[in-house]
Write a protein that holds these residues in place. Structure first.
Motif, PDB file in Angstrom:
ATOM      1  N   ASP A   1      -4.831  -0.747   4.179  1.00  0.00           N
ATOM      2  CA  ASP A   1      -3.541  -0.055   4.321  1.00  0.00           C
ATOM      3  C   ASP A   1      -2.576  -0.454   3.202  1.00  0.00           C
ATOM      4  O   ASP A   1      -1.819   0.379   2.701  1.00  0.00           O
ATOM      5  CB  ASP A   1      -2.908  -0.368   5.689  1.00  0.00           C
ATOM      6  CG  ASP A   1      -3.654   0.306   6.847  1.00  0.00           C
ATOM      7  OD1 ASP A   1      -4.423   1.252   6.595  1.00  0.00           O
ATOM      8  OD2 ASP A   1      -3.465  -0.134   8.001  1.00  0.00           O
ATOM      9  N   VAL A   2      -2.605  -1.744   2.821  1.00  0.00           N
ATOM     10  CA  VAL A   2      -1.752  -2.200   1.716  1.00  0.00           C
ATOM     11  C   VAL A   2      -2.163  -1.504   0.416  1.00  0.00           C
ATOM     12  O   VAL A   2      -1.320  -0.949  -0.312  1.00  0.00           O
ATOM     13  CB  VAL A   2      -1.832  -3.742   1.562  1.00  0.00           C
ATOM     14  CG1 VAL A   2      -1.172  -4.205   0.257  1.00  0.00           C
ATOM     15  CG2 VAL A   2      -1.169  -4.436   2.750  1.00  0.00           C
ATOM     16  N   LEU A   3      -3.461  -1.494   0.131  1.00  0.00           N
ATOM     17  CA  LEU A   3      -3.955  -0.801  -1.068  1.00  0.00           C
ATOM     18  C   LEU A   3      -3.587   0.686  -1.016  1.00  0.00           C
ATOM     19  O   LEU A   3      -3.136   1.262  -2.010  1.00  0.00           O
ATOM     20  CB  LEU A   3      -5.473  -0.980  -1.184  1.00  0.00           C
ATOM     21  CG  LEU A   3      -5.914  -2.338  -1.737  1.00  0.00           C
ATOM     22  CD1 LEU A   3      -7.337  -2.664  -1.316  1.00  0.00           C
ATOM     23  CD2 LEU A   3      -5.803  -2.351  -3.264  1.00  0.00           C
ATOM     24  N   ALA A   4      -3.766   1.289   0.157  1.00  0.00           N
ATOM     25  CA  ALA A   4      -3.463   2.714   0.308  1.00  0.00           C
ATOM     26  C   ALA A   4      -1.990   3.002   0.051  1.00  0.00           C
ATOM     27  O   ALA A   4      -1.637   4.043  -0.507  1.00  0.00           O
ATOM     28  CB  ALA A   4      -3.852   3.188   1.710  1.00  0.00           C
ATOM     29  N   THR A   5      -1.119   2.083   0.448  1.00  0.00           N
ATOM     30  CA  THR A   5       0.321   2.275   0.236  1.00  0.00           C
ATOM     31  C   THR A   5       0.626   2.382  -1.258  1.00  0.00           C
ATOM     32  O   THR A   5       1.343   3.288  -1.702  1.00  0.00           O
ATOM     33  CB  THR A   5       1.118   1.116   0.875  1.00  0.00           C
ATOM     34  OG1 THR A   5       0.772   1.040   2.260  1.00  0.00           O
ATOM     35  CG2 THR A   5       2.611   1.334   0.747  1.00  0.00           C
TER      36      THR A   5
ATOM     37  N   ASP B   1       4.057  10.142  -0.018  1.00  0.00           N
ATOM     38  CA  ASP B   1       4.822   9.219   0.819  1.00  0.00           C
ATOM     39  C   ASP B   1       3.874   8.484   1.784  1.00  0.00           C
ATOM     40  O   ASP B   1       3.376   9.093   2.740  1.00  0.00           O
ATOM     41  CB  ASP B   1       5.871  10.034   1.607  1.00  0.00           C
ATOM     42  CG  ASP B   1       6.729   9.168   2.513  1.00  0.00           C
ATOM     43  OD1 ASP B   1       6.363   7.999   2.779  1.00  0.00           O
ATOM     44  OD2 ASP B   1       7.775   9.669   2.984  1.00  0.00           O
ATOM     45  N   PRO B   2       3.628   7.187   1.529  1.00  0.00           N
ATOM     46  CA  PRO B   2       2.657   6.473   2.364  1.00  0.00           C
ATOM     47  C   PRO B   2       3.101   6.303   3.820  1.00  0.00           C
ATOM     48  O   PRO B   2       2.257   6.286   4.722  1.00  0.00           O
ATOM     49  CB  PRO B   2       2.516   5.107   1.676  1.00  0.00           C
ATOM     50  CG  PRO B   2       3.731   4.951   0.825  1.00  0.00           C
ATOM     51  CD  PRO B   2       4.174   6.334   0.453  1.00  0.00           C
ATOM     52  N   VAL B   3       4.403   6.173   4.044  1.00  0.00           N
ATOM     53  CA  VAL B   3       4.871   5.964   5.421  1.00  0.00           C
ATOM     54  C   VAL B   3       4.660   7.244   6.234  1.00  0.00           C
ATOM     55  O   VAL B   3       4.144   7.214   7.360  1.00  0.00           O
ATOM     56  CB  VAL B   3       6.358   5.518   5.441  1.00  0.00           C
ATOM     57  CG1 VAL B   3       6.878   5.436   6.872  1.00  0.00           C
ATOM     58  CG2 VAL B   3       6.510   4.166   4.735  1.00  0.00           C
ATOM     59  N   LYS B   4       5.002   8.371   5.621  1.00  0.00           N
ATOM     60  CA  LYS B   4       4.759   9.656   6.285  1.00  0.00           C
ATOM     61  C   LYS B   4       3.244   9.833   6.523  1.00  0.00           C
ATOM     62  O   LYS B   4       2.816  10.293   7.584  1.00  0.00           O
ATOM     63  CB  LYS B   4       5.289  10.785   5.385  1.00  0.00           C
ATOM     64  CG  LYS B   4       5.547  12.076   6.101  1.00  0.00           C
ATOM     65  CD  LYS B   4       6.195  13.088   5.149  1.00  0.00           C
ATOM     66  CE  LYS B   4       6.018  14.496   5.704  1.00  0.00           C
ATOM     67  NZ  LYS B   4       6.218  15.530   4.689  1.00  0.00           N
TER      68      LYS B   4
ATOM     69  N   THR C   1       5.156  -2.866   3.066  1.00  0.00           N
ATOM     70  CA  THR C   1       4.585  -2.789   1.715  1.00  0.00           C
ATOM     71  C   THR C   1       5.317  -1.751   0.864  1.00  0.00           C
ATOM     72  O   THR C   1       5.602  -1.980  -0.318  1.00  0.00           O
ATOM     73  CB  THR C   1       3.076  -2.434   1.804  1.00  0.00           C
ATOM     74  OG1 THR C   1       2.440  -3.376   2.661  1.00  0.00           O
ATOM     75  CG2 THR C   1       2.418  -2.473   0.441  1.00  0.00           C
ATOM     76  N   ALA C   2       5.655  -0.602   1.474  1.00  0.00           N
ATOM     77  CA  ALA C   2       6.361   0.452   0.733  1.00  0.00           C
ATOM     78  C   ALA C   2       7.749  -0.030   0.317  1.00  0.00           C
ATOM     79  O   ALA C   2       8.194   0.228  -0.808  1.00  0.00           O
ATOM     80  CB  ALA C   2       6.467   1.715   1.599  1.00  0.00           C
ATOM     81  N   ASN C   3       8.436  -0.781   1.212  1.00  0.00           N
ATOM     82  CA  ASN C   3       9.751  -1.337   0.861  1.00  0.00           C
ATOM     83  C   ASN C   3       9.630  -2.319  -0.295  1.00  0.00           C
ATOM     84  O   ASN C   3      10.453  -2.318  -1.217  1.00  0.00           O
ATOM     85  CB  ASN C   3      10.383  -2.040   2.073  1.00  0.00           C
ATOM     86  CG  ASN C   3      10.861  -1.041   3.124  1.00  0.00           C
ATOM     87  OD1 ASN C   3      10.998   0.159   2.836  1.00  0.00           O
ATOM     88  ND2 ASN C   3      11.079  -1.513   4.346  1.00  0.00           N
TER      89      ASN C   3
END
Ligand code: ZN
Length: 281
Positions: free
Chosen positions: A214-218, A227-230, A267-269
């Protein structure tokens, strides 16, 4: 005497195997703010009762559009990793699995041991926007970049060796006439227990591998302009883990979890604040 040595050898090998299988990238600890935001988003996403499904034509167009943008970014991350940890293929085929009748996306190897990523048709039709597809592709590529298939196999082996040693120990006790031990030890028992050990070993790190992917994907999703969060809200959706014929779907191997959404938000922040992906060594 002999039994003690055997147990120790198995435990040492297993510990070595398992400890060699940690994550390669730092998974951030979650702040209270990210946790609260994730819980709210997770609850909102779960409250949606009617989902849109995408037509197969629109899904195919989306697949081409998103793969062409995300794959080059994922390949670049893969090549950076390969430069540090050793050569590996980075130009993976991203395929549509037209046979599996459940929503699924996965990273695996073909009969010639070549890695690839695949999405099933029901999966592509359940994905509601480009951000979701971008994030899931980044996640599956993340499993490849961080070597999760190989690590899973090593853990399975370590678990099998440990259980094999424990079984041998218990069988040796039994053969010495210890009345409190199971006395039916045989090679079938050994095989069963080694298979069990393999499964336990493989599961041991699965949650941390999901978070690492998930971190890599972000990072991959952001760099590709999505937008990774979306995109990660897809993980909040409830769905049956198994089909009627027993096949495991995407949600069987990727259980919905607010912690995953919180990790993506965190991670996105960090990425917005200029923090790059952190490789541990
Ligand atoms: Zn995964």
């Amino acid at each position: 005497m002999k039994i003690g040595r055997l147990f120790k050898a198995g435990a040492v090998i297993a510990t070595m195997g398992l400890s060699a299988c940690g994550t390669s990238y730092t998974v951030p600890s979650i702040s209270a703010g990210s946790e609260a935001a994730a819980k709210t988003m997770f609850a909102q996403e779960r409250a949606v009762t009617k989902r849109r499904t995408t037509s197969s034509n629109a899904a195919a167009a989306r697949f081409d559009r998103v793969v062409s943008r995300v794959k080059p970014v994922a390949m670049a991350f893969c090549q950076q990793e390969a430069a540090k940890s050793g050569a590996k293929p980075c130009d993976l085929p991203v395929l549509v699995d037209t046979k599996m009748p459940v929503a699924n996306a996965y990273h695996t190897r073909d009969g010639q041991n070549r890695p690839f990523v695949a999405f099933t048709v029901p999966m592509l039709m359940q994905i509601e926007n480009d951000d979701e597809l971008a994030f899931i592709l980044g996640h599956e590529y993340g499993h490849h970049i961080a070597d999760h298939l190989k690590k899973g196999e090593q853990q399975a082996l370590a678990g099998a060796i440990l259980m094999g040693a424990l079984t041998a120990t218990s069988q040796a006790y039994a053969s010495q006439g210890n009345p409190y031990r199971y006395t039916g030890g045989d090679s079938a028992e050994m095989q069963r227990n080694m298979a069990l050990g393999a499964a336990v070993g493989q599961k041991a790190y699965s949650q941390s591998y999901e978070l690492e992917s998930d971190v890599l994907a972000t990072y991959i999703t952001k760099q590709a302009g999505y937008d990774p969060v979306k995109g990660a809200k897809f993980f909040a959706r409830p769905a049956a883990a198994k089909t009627s014929n027993g096949n495991l779907s995407f949600w069987g191997t990727h259980p919905p979890d607010a912690k995953r959404l919180a990790t993506v938000i965190e991670t996105a922040n960090a990425a917005d604040a200029g923090q790059g992906l952190i490789r541990k060594k």
